[in-house]
Design a protein around this motif. Structure first.
Motif, PDB file in Angstrom:
ATOM      1  N   GLU A  26     -64.291  36.530 -56.620  1.00  0.00           N
ATOM      2  CA  GLU A  26     -65.752  36.607 -56.571  1.00  0.00           C
ATOM      3  C   GLU A  26     -66.388  35.457 -57.347  1.00  0.00           C
ATOM      4  N   ASP A  27     -65.788  35.121 -58.488  1.00  0.00           N
ATOM      5  CA  ASP A  27     -66.321  34.019 -59.303  1.00  0.00           C
ATOM      6  C   ASP A  27     -66.155  32.678 -58.592  1.00  0.00           C
ATOM      7  N   TYR A  28     -65.004  32.495 -57.948  1.00  0.00           N
ATOM      8  CA  TYR A  28     -64.748  31.243 -57.235  1.00  0.00           C
ATOM      9  C   TYR A  28     -65.742  31.069 -56.084  1.00  0.00           C
ATOM     10  N   ILE A  29     -65.894  32.108 -55.274  1.00  0.00           N
ATOM     11  CA  ILE A  29     -66.801  32.025 -54.122  1.00  0.00           C
ATOM     12  C   ILE A  29     -68.249  31.904 -54.605  1.00  0.00           C
ATOM     13  N   GLY A  30     -68.595  32.629 -55.650  1.00  0.00           N
ATOM     14  CA  GLY A  30     -69.939  32.505 -56.216  1.00  0.00           C
ATOM     15  C   GLY A  30     -70.204  31.091 -56.715  1.00  0.00           C
ATOM     16  N   GLY A  31     -69.191  30.483 -57.319  1.00  0.00           N
ATOM     17  CA  GLY A  31     -69.315  29.098 -57.779  1.00  0.00           C
ATOM     18  C   GLY A  31     -69.511  28.131 -56.628  1.00  0.00           C
ATOM     19  N   LEU A  32     -68.800  28.370 -55.518  1.00  0.00           N
ATOM     20  CA  LEU A  32     -68.997  27.517 -54.334  1.00  0.00           C
ATOM     21  C   LEU A  32     -70.432  27.629 -53.827  1.00  0.00           C
ATOM     22  N   CYS A  33     -70.949  28.841 -53.789  1.00  0.00           N
ATOM     23  CA  CYS A  33     -72.332  29.036 -53.337  1.00  0.00           C
ATOM     24  C   CYS A  33     -73.308  28.334 -54.274  1.00  0.00           C
ATOM     25  N   ASP A  34     -73.068  28.437 -55.578  1.00  0.00           N
ATOM     26  CA  ASP A  34     -73.941  27.768 -56.541  1.00  0.00           C
ATOM     27  C   ASP A  34     -73.835  26.251 -56.415  1.00  0.00           C
ATOM     28  N   LEU A  35     -72.639  25.767 -56.103  1.00  0.00           N
ATOM     29  CA  LEU A  35     -72.430  24.328 -55.916  1.00  0.00           C
ATOM     30  C   LEU A  35     -73.323  23.779 -54.808  1.00  0.00           C
ATOM     31  N   THR A  36     -73.551  24.573 -53.783  1.00  0.00           N
ATOM     32  CA  THR A  36     -74.371  24.086 -52.672  1.00  0.00           C
ATOM     33  C   THR A  36     -75.808  23.816 -53.110  1.00  0.00           C
ATOM     34  N   GLY A  37     -76.290  24.539 -54.111  1.00  0.00           N
ATOM     35  CA  GLY A  37     -77.621  24.253 -54.656  1.00  0.00           C
ATOM     36  C   GLY A  37     -77.658  22.888 -55.323  1.00  0.00           C
ATOM     37  N   GLU A  38     -76.596  22.577 -56.053  1.00  0.00           N
ATOM     38  CA  GLU A  38     -76.502  21.255 -56.690  1.00  0.00           C
ATOM     39  C   GLU A  38     -76.372  20.159 -55.642  1.00  0.00           C
ATOM     40  N   ILE A  39     -75.621  20.443 -54.594  1.00  0.00           N
ATOM     41  CA  ILE A  39     -75.470  19.475 -53.496  1.00  0.00           C
ATOM     42  C   ILE A  39     -76.831  19.204 -52.864  1.00  0.00           C
ATOM     43  N   GLY A  40     -77.623  20.256 -52.682  1.00  0.00           N
ATOM     44  CA  GLY A  40     -78.959  20.089 -52.108  1.00  0.00           C
ATOM     45  C   GLY A  40     -79.854  19.220 -52.975  1.00  0.00           C
ATOM     46  N   ARG A  41     -79.805  19.431 -54.281  1.00  0.00           N
ATOM     47  CA  ARG A  41     -80.620  18.604 -55.183  1.00  0.00           C
ATOM     48  C   ARG A  41     -80.178  17.144 -55.144  1.00  0.00           C
ATOM     49  N   TYR A  42     -78.880  16.928 -55.079  1.00  0.00           N
ATOM     50  CA  TYR A  42     -78.346  15.572 -54.980  1.00  0.00           C
ATOM     51  C   TYR A  42     -78.793  14.924 -53.665  1.00  0.00           C
ATOM     52  N   ALA A  43     -78.754  15.702 -52.583  1.00  0.00           N
ATOM     53  CA  ALA A  43     -79.160  15.188 -51.277  1.00  0.00           C
ATOM     54  C   ALA A  43     -80.632  14.785 -51.269  1.00  0.00           C
ATOM     55  N   VAL A  44     -81.475  15.573 -51.923  1.00  0.00           N
ATOM     56  CA  VAL A  44     -82.895  15.226 -51.998  1.00  0.00           C
ATOM     57  C   VAL A  44     -83.068  13.901 -52.723  1.00  0.00           C
ATOM     58  N   LYS A  45     -82.351  13.730 -53.818  1.00  0.00           N
ATOM     59  CA  LYS A  45     -82.431  12.468 -54.569  1.00  0.00           C
ATOM     60  C   LYS A  45     -82.019  11.295 -53.677  1.00  0.00           C
ATOM     61  N   LYS A  46     -80.945  11.472 -52.924  1.00  0.00           N
ATOM     62  CA  LYS A  46     -80.477  10.400 -52.043  1.00  0.00           C
ATOM     63  C   LYS A  46     -81.416  10.222 -50.846  1.00  0.00           C
ATOM     64  N   GLY A  47     -82.016  11.308 -50.388  1.00  0.00           N
ATOM     65  CA  GLY A  47     -82.958  11.215 -49.279  1.00  0.00           C
ATOM     66  C   GLY A  47     -84.193  10.415 -49.645  1.00  0.00           C
ATOM     67  N   THR A  48     -84.639  10.520 -50.893  1.00  0.00           N
ATOM     68  CA  THR A  48     -85.796   9.726 -51.309  1.00  0.00           C
ATOM     69  C   THR A  48     -85.479   8.245 -51.336  1.00  0.00           C
ATOM     70  N   LEU A  49     -84.188   7.928 -51.417  1.00  0.00           N
ATOM     71  CA  LEU A  49     -83.754   6.524 -51.352  1.00  0.00           C
ATOM     72  C   LEU A  49     -83.383   6.118 -49.925  1.00  0.00           C
ATOM     73  N   ARG A  50     -83.659   7.004 -48.973  1.00  0.00           N
ATOM     74  CA  ARG A  50     -83.386   6.782 -47.543  1.00  0.00           C
ATOM     75  C   ARG A  50     -81.888   6.608 -47.258  1.00  0.00           C
ATOM     76  N   ASP A  51     -81.055   7.302 -48.039  1.00  0.00           N
ATOM     77  CA  ASP A  51     -79.604   7.234 -47.873  1.00  0.00           C
ATOM     78  C   ASP A  51     -79.152   8.360 -46.950  1.00  0.00           C
ATOM     79  N   ALA A  52     -79.348   8.160 -45.655  1.00  0.00           N
ATOM     80  CA  ALA A  52     -79.047   9.192 -44.668  1.00  0.00           C
ATOM     81  C   ALA A  52     -77.557   9.522 -44.620  1.00  0.00           C
ATOM     82  N   GLU A  53     -76.716   8.544 -44.850  1.00  0.00           N
ATOM     83  CA  GLU A  53     -75.264   8.784 -44.799  1.00  0.00           C
ATOM     84  C   GLU A  53     -74.841   9.802 -45.863  1.00  0.00           C
ATOM     85  N   THR A  54     -75.365   9.662 -47.068  1.00  0.00           N
ATOM     86  CA  THR A  54     -75.023  10.606 -48.132  1.00  0.00           C
ATOM     87  C   THR A  54     -75.631  11.970 -47.855  1.00  0.00           C
ATOM     88  N   VAL A  55     -76.848  12.014 -47.339  1.00  0.00           N
ATOM     89  CA  VAL A  55     -77.469  13.299 -46.982  1.00  0.00           C
ATOM     90  C   VAL A  55     -76.628  13.990 -45.914  1.00  0.00           C
TER      91      VAL A  55
END
Length: 123
Positions: A26-55
């Motif tokens: 449960e902790d492992y899967i919960g951590g994966l789900c939480d990781l996706t929130g961090e991935i989303g924040r990272y993607a927004v940062k890269k999206g503001t730089l128009r880095d579509a490949e990273t998004v």
């Protein structure tokens, strides 16, 4: 490929990779789900730089996680079920961001870069 342990790029650690730390499924899967929130924040940062490949890479990562979770016959207890809807929304946001980046590229808009300090008048 994700199962290729000789190439760490794109590899998710499995629960048995955490042999020094007691880790529940449960902790492992919960951590994966939480990781996706961090991935989303990272993607927004890269999206503001128009880095579509990273998004796109971020979107593919989130999609890999949700497909893996949806392939389970049942989700473990805890808050995992509650974390699935935010994961779906994150995927939708990344898809929208990629669409918007493709529109920006198609219209030939200027890209804001660190080189011009965000001043669209500078080239």
């Amino acid at each position: 490929e994700c199962n290729d342990r000789s190439n760490p790029v794109g590899v998710l650690l499995l629960p048995e990779d955490f042999n020094l730390i007691p880790l529940q499924v449960e902790d492992y899967i919960g951590g994966l789900c939480d990781l996706t929130g961090e991935i989303g924040r990272y993607a927004v940062k890269k999206g503001t730089l128009r880095d579509a490949e990273t998004v796109r890479f971020c979107l593919e990562t989130d999609m890999s996680i949700i497909y893996a979770l949806e392939s389970l016959s049942r989700l473990p207890g805890g808050n995992i079920g509650k974390k699935m809807e935010p994961l779906r929304r994150s995927i939708e946001k990344l898809e929208k961001m990629l669409y918007e980046l493709s529109l920006v590229k198609a219209t030939g808009r200027n890209v804001v870069s660190e080189a011009n300090d965000g001043d669209p008048g500078k080239e």
